[in-house]
Design a protein around this motif. Structure first.
Motif, PDB file in Angstrom:
ATOM      1  N   HIS A  60      65.697  37.062  54.958  1.00 29.86           N
ATOM      2  CA  HIS A  60      65.229  35.766  55.396  1.00 29.86           C
ATOM      3  C   HIS A  60      63.733  36.051  55.710  1.00 29.86           C
ATOM      4  N   GLU A  61      62.914  35.076  55.285  1.00 29.14           N
ATOM      5  CA  GLU A  61      61.576  35.499  55.665  1.00 29.14           C
ATOM      6  C   GLU A  61      61.081  35.617  57.028  1.00 29.14           C
ATOM      7  N   GLN A  62      61.929  35.286  57.980  1.00 31.19           N
ATOM      8  CA  GLN A  62      61.649  35.316  59.250  1.00 31.19           C
ATOM      9  C   GLN A  62      62.446  36.444  59.974  1.00 31.19           C
ATOM     10  N   ASP A  74      51.233  25.761  57.408  1.00 27.74           N
ATOM     11  CA  ASP A  74      52.615  25.737  57.834  1.00 27.74           C
ATOM     12  C   ASP A  74      52.871  25.953  59.309  1.00 27.74           C
ATOM     13  N   ILE A  75      53.624  24.976  59.842  1.00 23.44           N
ATOM     14  CA  ILE A  75      53.924  24.830  61.344  1.00 23.44           C
ATOM     15  C   ILE A  75      52.638  24.634  62.130  1.00 23.44           C
ATOM     16  N   PRO A  76      52.696  23.544  62.447  1.00 18.57           N
ATOM     17  CA  PRO A  76      51.384  22.761  62.863  1.00 18.57           C
ATOM     18  C   PRO A  76      50.790  23.419  64.094  1.00 18.57           C
ATOM     19  N   ALA A  87      57.688  16.890  48.407  1.00 19.35           N
ATOM     20  CA  ALA A  87      58.776  17.397  49.380  1.00 19.35           C
ATOM     21  C   ALA A  87      58.940  19.048  48.758  1.00 19.35           C
ATOM     22  N   CYS A  88      59.763  19.531  49.673  1.00 21.91           N
ATOM     23  CA  CYS A  88      59.929  21.126  49.346  1.00 21.91           C
ATOM     24  C   CYS A  88      61.416  21.577  49.813  1.00 21.91           C
ATOM     25  N   GLN A  89      61.895  22.041  48.566  1.00 22.37           N
ATOM     26  CA  GLN A  89      63.433  22.489  48.874  1.00 22.37           C
ATOM     27  C   GLN A  89      63.332  24.040  48.255  1.00 22.37           C
TER      28      GLN A  89
HETATM   29  O1  FHN Z   1      59.206  28.484  59.066  1.00 21.85           O
HETATM   30  C1  FHN Z   1      58.772  27.833  58.033  1.00 21.85           C
HETATM   31  C2  FHN Z   1      59.928  28.616  56.807  1.00 21.85           C
HETATM   32  O2  FHN Z   1      59.959  29.941  56.832  1.00 21.85           O
HETATM   33  C3  FHN Z   1      59.526  28.179  55.348  1.00 21.85           C
HETATM   34  O3  FHN Z   1      58.262  28.684  55.261  1.00 21.85           O
HETATM   35  C4  FHN Z   1      59.530  26.698  55.379  1.00 21.85           C
HETATM   36  C5  FHN Z   1      58.685  25.974  54.008  1.00 21.85           C
HETATM   37  O4  FHN Z   1      58.201  24.982  53.969  1.00 21.85           O
HETATM   38  N1  FHN Z   1      58.347  26.286  56.513  1.00 21.85           N
HETATM   39  C6  FHN Z   1      58.708  26.447  57.727  1.00 21.85           C
HETATM   40  C7  FHN Z   1      59.875  25.637  58.329  1.00 21.85           C
HETATM   41  O5  FHN Z   1      59.574  24.409  58.215  1.00 21.85           O
END
Ligand code: FHN
Length: 421
Positions: free
Chosen positions: A31-33, A181-183, A233-235
């Motif tokens: 996973h990316e995290q 990403d992430i405000p 939108a992203c998926q």
């Molecule tokens: O935490 C990120 C997640 O790893 C991923 O990058 C998505 C993609 O939009 N954005 C965040 C979760 O909303």
């Protein structure tokens, strides 16, 4: 189409893109995290720098796949939450040039994109689990506590972000979009202003240091008929992860196509994500999903990218779009019948056909039992739903002449619930 003289001119003409989550985390294939979700200490996580060597990385192949899949643009993760930088930044050693690979992979992708006419956009994470000045105190997507030796300082971190954003918007040619990403904890409109100065016409999303230009619903299909603000939108092709995952739970093509059909016919953009492997290749199954969806997308693109007109159709399972004298019915949910009544549309088209295969469809104006108290409505029949059970059905209705006045009239009558008895 209206001319805005800003980024909307490209954004509204390029509606389907590829999102790419690629970085050190690809080495784990989980996973990316992974650093956060498996509580990996920073000093252990950074060892992946020595393992990151994408020898099979071929950006031309990525761009070719995007084009084959009907996609117009790409968003790549320049820096995700782990703070690792996928370009030759002067601001930290924690970057791709310090890996065994040691090459400017972002510059290579920028070149491939511009050669192929694919528009390049960049993703940049506001939280940073590596930089000593960034705040990691259990906030949104922050580590629970600072790493040893950190000197958290929001102003210092923001100026680091600004210097990096300048590099990204100065050294890689035309950048069409910026996906924060992430405000962040603090708003600072000077940052997007800087991006706009360096890249006039850039489209900036709503997750950064001010409200930006467009909204970004994630992994969901919004209700309603039309977006009020530019929207993308992203998926991802898989349910568990955005980054490369060895045993991902892939979504069905139909599930993804239904989301694409609904969101784009609402006037939105859609980006579908893949997670490249640590060797630089896009997983075979992900590429297949994109290519298969691309075959359908190319056939129905004229319909779903036409002007949203769902206000003229009272049916939650169908979207309506319009292009001059043509109306398109986009069945973004499973179609349970081979015939549909398009209330309140009460004018006869010259031709009804199925975009999925170009086949002719039967159509007549009639009062059906389910609408026995209403005026005659369009009844489309002979839709080969069984043979197209795995993709959204899209119907084209070609009229001799179609005007707003006619459509508004029909909508008004429907609203007035005008029954014939
Ligand atoms: O935490 C990120 C997640 O790893 C991923 O990058 C998505 C993609 O939009 N954005 C965040 C979760 O909303």
């Amino acid at each position: 189409m209206q001319h805005f003289g800003d980024g909307r001119d490209w954004f509204f003409k390029n509606r389907y893109g590829m999102f790419i989550h690629w970085g050190l985390y690809s080495v784990d294939g989980w996973h990316e995290q992974v650093q956060w979700r498996q509580r990996i200490p920073r000093e252990t996580y950074v060892k992946r720098v020595a393992q990151f060597n994408p020898v099979k990385y071929n950006p031309d192949a990525w761009v070719r796949l995007a084009k084959e899949s009907g996609m117009d643009y790409m968003i790549i993760t320049a820096k995700h939450h782990d703070g690792f930088c996928m370009w030759d930044t002067k601001e930290t050693d924690y970057n791709v040039m310090r890996t065994p690979y040691g090459k400017e992979l972002l510059a290579m992708l920028a070149e491939s994109c511009s050669k192929a006419g694919i528009k390049l956009c960049l993703y940049y994470s506001c939280p940073d689990w590596h930089h000593p000045s960034s705040i990691n105190q259990g906030g949104d997507h922050e580590l629970l506590k600072q790493n040893k030796g950190d000197e958290p300082d929001i102003r210092k971190y923001i100026s680091y972000v600004k210097r990096q954003a300048s590099e990204l918007c100065s050294n890689y040619g035309k950048i069409h979009g910026f996906f924060w990403d992430i405000p962040p904890r603090v708003k600072d409109s000077s940052i997007n202003k800087l991006l706009r100065t360096l890249q006039p016409g850039i489209m900036i999303n709503d997750r950064g240091y001010d409200k930006g230009d467009y909204d970004t619903p994630e992994r969901k299909v919004p209700e309603g008929g039309e977006f009020s603000r530019p929207t993308e939108a992203c998926q991802s092709v898989g349910d568990q992860s955005w980054g490369y995952r060895k045993n991902e739970d892939y979504y069905t093509r139909r599930f993804l196509m239904q989301g694409i059909a609904k969101i784009i016919s609402m006037g939105g953009n859609y980006v579908l994500n893949v997670g490249p492997k640590p060797d630089g290749t896009i997983p075979g199954e992900s590429a297949e999903v994109l290519r298969d969806i691309g075959k359908w997308y190319r056939r129905v693109k004229p319909a779903i990218t036409a002007t949203p007109a769902s206000k003229y159709l009272d049916h939650e399972n169908f979207m309506l779009t319009r292009d001059g004298n043509k109306l398109y019915v986009v069945c973004h949910k499973d179609l349970p019948t081979s015939g549909i009544v398009l209330s309140p549309i009460g004018i006869m088209p010259e031709r009804a056909s199925l975009l999925n295969n170009g086949g002719k469809l039967a159509v007549k104006l009639e009062i059906t039992p389910k609408h026995y108290r209403s005026r005659p409505f369009l009844h489309v029949q002979g839709i080969p739903v069984e043979s197209f059970a795995n993709e959204p059905v899209v119907i084209k209705l070609e009229f001799k002449s179609l005007s707003d006045k006619i459509l508004d009239g029909m909508a008004a009558r429907a609203k007035s619930k005008e029954y014939i008895f």
